[in-house]
Design a protein around this motif. Structure first.
Motif, PDB file in Angstrom:
ATOM      1  N   GLY A 113       0.775  -1.231   0.000  1.00 32.28           N
ATOM      2  CA  GLY A 113       0.000   0.000   0.000  1.00 32.28           C
ATOM      3  C   GLY A 113       0.805   1.278   0.000  1.00 32.28           C
ATOM      4  O   GLY A 113       0.243   2.359   0.214  1.00 32.28           O
ATOM      5  N   ARG A 114       2.104   1.226  -0.309  1.00 31.94           N
ATOM      6  CA  ARG A 114       2.962   2.413  -0.216  1.00 31.94           C
ATOM      7  C   ARG A 114       3.394   2.984  -1.562  1.00 31.94           C
ATOM      8  O   ARG A 114       3.719   4.164  -1.652  1.00 31.94           O
ATOM      9  N   CYS A 115       3.426   2.179  -2.603  1.00 34.41           N
ATOM     10  CA  CYS A 115       4.114   2.575  -3.838  1.00 34.41           C
ATOM     11  C   CYS A 115       3.187   3.303  -4.816  1.00 34.41           C
ATOM     12  O   CYS A 115       2.027   2.939  -4.992  1.00 34.41           O
ATOM     13  N   ALA A 116       3.746   4.299  -5.464  1.00 34.23           N
ATOM     14  CA  ALA A 116       3.013   5.010  -6.508  1.00 34.23           C
ATOM     15  C   ALA A 116       2.966   4.199  -7.785  1.00 34.23           C
ATOM     16  O   ALA A 116       2.005   4.292  -8.553  1.00 34.23           O
ATOM     17  N   ALA A 117       4.014   3.418  -8.025  1.00 33.46           N
ATOM     18  CA  ALA A 117       4.075   2.612  -9.250  1.00 33.46           C
ATOM     19  C   ALA A 117       4.987   1.417  -9.030  1.00 33.46           C
ATOM     20  O   ALA A 117       5.943   1.475  -8.241  1.00 33.46           O
ATOM     21  N   VAL A 118       4.667   0.352  -9.747  1.00 32.63           N
ATOM     22  CA  VAL A 118       5.524  -0.829  -9.827  1.00 32.63           C
ATOM     23  C   VAL A 118       5.708  -1.131 -11.300  1.00 32.63           C
ATOM     24  O   VAL A 118       4.728  -1.245 -12.045  1.00 32.63           O
ATOM     25  N   VAL A 119       6.961  -1.239 -11.732  1.00 36.54           N
ATOM     26  CA  VAL A 119       7.255  -1.537 -13.131  1.00 36.54           C
ATOM     27  C   VAL A 119       8.294  -2.646 -13.179  1.00 36.54           C
ATOM     28  O   VAL A 119       9.271  -2.631 -12.426  1.00 36.54           O
ATOM     29  N   SER A 120       8.055  -3.628 -14.040  1.00 39.59           N
ATOM     30  CA  SER A 120       8.988  -4.756 -14.140  1.00 39.59           C
ATOM     31  C   SER A 120       9.011  -5.256 -15.577  1.00 39.59           C
ATOM     32  O   SER A 120       7.955  -5.451 -16.184  1.00 39.59           O
ATOM     33  N   ILE A 121      10.218  -5.444 -16.108  1.00 36.06           N
ATOM     34  CA  ILE A 121      10.381  -5.854 -17.497  1.00 36.06           C
ATOM     35  C   ILE A 121      11.139  -7.186 -17.552  1.00 36.06           C
ATOM     36  O   ILE A 121      12.283  -7.278 -17.116  1.00 36.06           O
ATOM     37  N   PHE A 122      10.499  -8.208 -18.085  1.00 38.57           N
ATOM     38  CA  PHE A 122      11.102  -9.511 -18.373  1.00 38.57           C
ATOM     39  C   PHE A 122      11.643 -10.243 -17.152  1.00 38.57           C
ATOM     40  O   PHE A 122      12.616 -10.985 -17.254  1.00 38.57           O
ATOM     41  N   GLY A 123      11.016 -10.018 -16.011  1.00 36.62           N
ATOM     42  CA  GLY A 123      11.386 -10.786 -14.836  1.00 36.62           C
ATOM     43  C   GLY A 123      10.310 -11.760 -14.396  1.00 36.62           C
ATOM     44  O   GLY A 123      10.611 -12.827 -13.866  1.00 36.62           O
ATOM     45  N   LEU A 124       9.054 -11.407 -14.646  1.00 35.69           N
ATOM     46  CA  LEU A 124       7.935 -12.172 -14.095  1.00 35.69           C
ATOM     47  C   LEU A 124       7.977 -13.636 -14.494  1.00 35.69           C
ATOM     48  O   LEU A 124       7.769 -14.532 -13.665  1.00 35.69           O
ATOM     49  N   GLN A 125       8.268 -13.923 -15.778  1.00 32.91           N
ATOM     50  CA  GLN A 125       8.160 -15.306 -16.269  1.00 32.91           C
ATOM     51  C   GLN A 125       9.249 -16.212 -15.693  1.00 32.91           C
ATOM     52  O   GLN A 125       9.147 -17.437 -15.816  1.00 32.91           O
ATOM     53  N   GLN A 126      10.254 -15.650 -15.056  1.00 30.33           N
ATOM     54  CA  GLN A 126      11.325 -16.466 -14.493  1.00 30.33           C
ATOM     55  C   GLN A 126      11.023 -16.952 -13.077  1.00 30.33           C
ATOM     56  O   GLN A 126      11.712 -17.841 -12.574  1.00 30.33           O
ATOM     57  N   LEU A 127      10.020 -16.384 -12.444  1.00 27.19           N
ATOM     58  CA  LEU A 127       9.777 -16.636 -11.031  1.00 27.19           C
ATOM     59  C   LEU A 127       9.047 -17.955 -10.812  1.00 27.19           C
ATOM     60  O   LEU A 127       8.337 -18.445 -11.695  1.00 27.19           O
ATOM     61  N   PRO A 128       9.188 -18.553  -9.632  1.00 23.49           N
ATOM     62  CA  PRO A 128       8.561 -19.855  -9.371  1.00 23.49           C
ATOM     63  C   PRO A 128       7.043 -19.836  -9.493  1.00 23.49           C
ATOM     64  O   PRO A 128       6.450 -20.771 -10.011  1.00 23.49           O
ATOM     65  N   GLU A 129       6.387 -18.789  -9.015  1.00 30.79           N
ATOM     66  CA  GLU A 129       4.929 -18.658  -9.072  1.00 30.79           C
ATOM     67  C   GLU A 129       4.592 -17.243  -9.542  1.00 30.79           C
ATOM     68  O   GLU A 129       4.285 -16.361  -8.730  1.00 30.79           O
ATOM     69  N   ALA A 140       1.428  -3.803  -3.454  1.00 24.60           N
ATOM     70  CA  ALA A 140       2.347  -2.748  -3.028  1.00 24.60           C
ATOM     71  C   ALA A 140       1.850  -1.362  -3.406  1.00 24.60           C
ATOM     72  O   ALA A 140       2.348  -0.353  -2.886  1.00 24.60           O
ATOM     73  N   LEU A 141       0.874  -1.285  -4.293  1.00 28.28           N
ATOM     74  CA  LEU A 141       0.408   0.013  -4.784  1.00 28.28           C
ATOM     75  C   LEU A 141      -0.491   0.714  -3.774  1.00 28.28           C
ATOM     76  O   LEU A 141      -1.334   0.089  -3.126  1.00 28.28           O
ATOM     77  N   ARG A 142      -0.357   2.015  -3.725  1.00 30.99           N
ATOM     78  CA  ARG A 142      -1.260   2.829  -2.930  1.00 30.99           C
ATOM     79  C   ARG A 142      -2.440   3.248  -3.805  1.00 30.99           C
ATOM     80  O   ARG A 142      -2.398   3.052  -5.037  1.00 30.99           O
ATOM     81  N   PRO A 143      -3.509   3.797  -3.255  1.00 30.27           N
ATOM     82  CA  PRO A 143      -4.619   4.267  -4.090  1.00 30.27           C
ATOM     83  C   PRO A 143      -4.140   5.230  -5.177  1.00 30.27           C
ATOM     84  O   PRO A 143      -3.362   6.144  -4.916  1.00 30.27           O
ATOM     85  N   GLY A 144      -4.581   4.992  -6.397  1.00 27.93           N
ATOM     86  CA  GLY A 144      -4.142   5.790  -7.538  1.00 27.93           C
ATOM     87  C   GLY A 144      -2.885   5.274  -8.197  1.00 27.93           C
ATOM     88  O   GLY A 144      -2.454   5.814  -9.217  1.00 27.93           O
ATOM     89  N   GLY A 145      -2.278   4.228  -7.641  1.00 30.28           N
ATOM     90  CA  GLY A 145      -1.025   3.704  -8.165  1.00 30.28           C
ATOM     91  C   GLY A 145      -1.217   2.871  -9.418  1.00 30.28           C
ATOM     92  O   GLY A 145      -2.318   2.411  -9.728  1.00 30.28           O
ATOM     93  N   ARG A 146      -0.121   2.670 -10.128  1.00 31.54           N
ATOM     94  CA  ARG A 146      -0.167   1.937 -11.400  1.00 31.54           C
ATOM     95  C   ARG A 146       0.893   0.844 -11.437  1.00 31.54           C
ATOM     96  O   ARG A 146       2.053   1.048 -11.039  1.00 31.54           O
ATOM     97  N   LEU A 147       0.486  -0.289 -11.977  1.00 26.74           N
ATOM     98  CA  LEU A 147       1.381  -1.429 -12.226  1.00 26.74           C
ATOM     99  C   LEU A 147       1.611  -1.565 -13.723  1.00 26.74           C
ATOM    100  O   LEU A 147       0.667  -1.482 -14.518  1.00 26.74           O
ATOM    101  N   SER A 148       2.865  -1.753 -14.132  1.00 29.46           N
ATOM    102  CA  SER A 148       3.200  -1.987 -15.536  1.00 29.46           C
ATOM    103  C   SER A 148       4.217  -3.114 -15.600  1.00 29.46           C
ATOM    104  O   SER A 148       5.350  -2.958 -15.127  1.00 29.46           O
ATOM    105  N   VAL A 149       3.794  -4.243 -16.171  1.00 34.34           N
ATOM    106  CA  VAL A 149       4.642  -5.431 -16.205  1.00 34.34           C
ATOM    107  C   VAL A 149       4.700  -5.975 -17.632  1.00 34.34           C
ATOM    108  O   VAL A 149       3.662  -6.235 -18.248  1.00 34.34           O
ATOM    109  N   VAL A 150       5.906  -6.134 -18.141  1.00 32.04           N
ATOM    110  CA  VAL A 150       6.136  -6.729 -19.455  1.00 32.04           C
ATOM    111  C   VAL A 150       6.850  -8.059 -19.236  1.00 32.04           C
ATOM    112  O   VAL A 150       7.827  -8.121 -18.484  1.00 32.04           O
ATOM    113  N   PHE A 151       6.362  -9.109 -19.876  1.00 37.11           N
ATOM    114  CA  PHE A 151       6.993 -10.412 -19.688  1.00 37.11           C
ATOM    115  C   PHE A 151       6.835 -11.239 -20.961  1.00 37.11           C
ATOM    116  O   PHE A 151       6.003 -10.949 -21.822  1.00 37.11           O
TER     117      PHE A 151
END
Length: 273
Positions: A113-129, A140-151
């Motif tokens: 609930g603290r972050c304004a944005a979370v961005v991650s490029i080409f990491g998600l598909q490597q993770l166990p789950e 992790a996003l606070r109200p109004g926050g944005r997530l951007s994930v490329v995988f």
């Protein structure tokens, strides 16, 4: 050590050994997708708060993020000590940027609930789950926050070096469980976010020749951990099959990455995991 811990340890060792080649070979080739992922955050009217970059690798997102958000705390997280060292070199001179060595698949509760944005490029598909990780990132996003994930999804192209590598690999090793791809949107929704974008992003990528591409993928890319585990004989056989079927000369292809963008509405706080 649990099976999950062993998987993460192998992943970290592989990227420790691959970091120099990854930075020189893949970072320039992945740059268009990095721009896609970062631009989705830059274009949004995000609230105050830190920008979190899980699976930051060598941190190619950093320059654009610092240029747009010079006064914000920007934090990269990566499992690989080698990647973290290179990312910290890139972050030198930016006092509000930190790079943390750690498991980005389950974020520390202090980020919830603290972050304004979370961005991650080409990491998600490597993770166990990956679906569990995405829920953690969204929370992790606070109200109004944005997530951007490329995988990279399981099917990145129907022809080209990535498709051929997958074919020759599948002849020896069965494909892993890819059902997590179908749970990603539900994971974001469960953490309080609404999907703003779910699309495939395609850009051209060129390799000098098939041999260079294979070497990069197995020594400086996602197959490094497998190459270390299976040994040189396995990789030599894989290489022979790949080169036998590959075209001669420069090889241009158009792989597809999946881009997920989600927003937490103002006044809505993601549930605590």
């Amino acid at each position: 050590m649990s099976e999950r811990e062993e998987q993460l340890a192998r992943l970290a060792r592989g990227w420790d050994e691959a970091v120099t080649g990854y930075e020189s070979y893949y970072v320039p080739r992945f740059a268009p997708w990095v721009r896609d992922g970062v631009n989705a955050v830059i274009a949004a009217a995000i609230p105050e708060g830190p920008v979190l970059v899980p699976c930051c690798g060598t941190f190619p997102e950093l320059d654009a993020l610092v240029a747009q958000f010079p006064d914000r705390e920007i934090v990269g997280i990566d499992l690989s000590a080698g990647m973290v060292r290179r990312a910290r070199e890139r972050a030198a001179g930016h006092p509000r940027v930190r790079v943390v060595e750690g498991d980005a698949s389950t974020l520390d509760p202090r980020w919830t609930g603290r972050c304004a944005a979370v961005v991650s490029i080409f990491g998600l598909q490597q993770l166990p789950e990956p679906d569990v990780a995405l829920r953690s990132w969204t929370a992790a996003l606070r109200p109004g926050g944005r997530l951007s994930v490329v995988f990279w999804p399981s099917n990145t192209e129907s022809e080209g070096p990535f498709a051929l590598l997958s074919e020759v690999l599948r002849a020896r090793i069965p494909a892993g469980d890819q059902s997590w791809e179908h749970r990603l949107v539900d994971s974001m929704t469960a953490a309080g976010a609404a999907t703003a974008r779910d699309e495939l992003r395609t850009h051209p990528m060129t390799h000098p020749d098939a041999a260079t591409c294979f070497h990069a993928h197995t020594r400086s890319g996602p197959l490094r951990a497998l190459a270390d585990a299976r040994g040189s004989l396995f990789i030599d056989q894989l290489r022979n099959d790949f080169l036998h079927r590959a075209p001669a000369g420069p090889w241009t292809h158009h792989p597809r990455a999946r881009h997920l963008v989600a927003d937490v509405a103002d006044g809505v706080r993601p549930e605590t995991l």
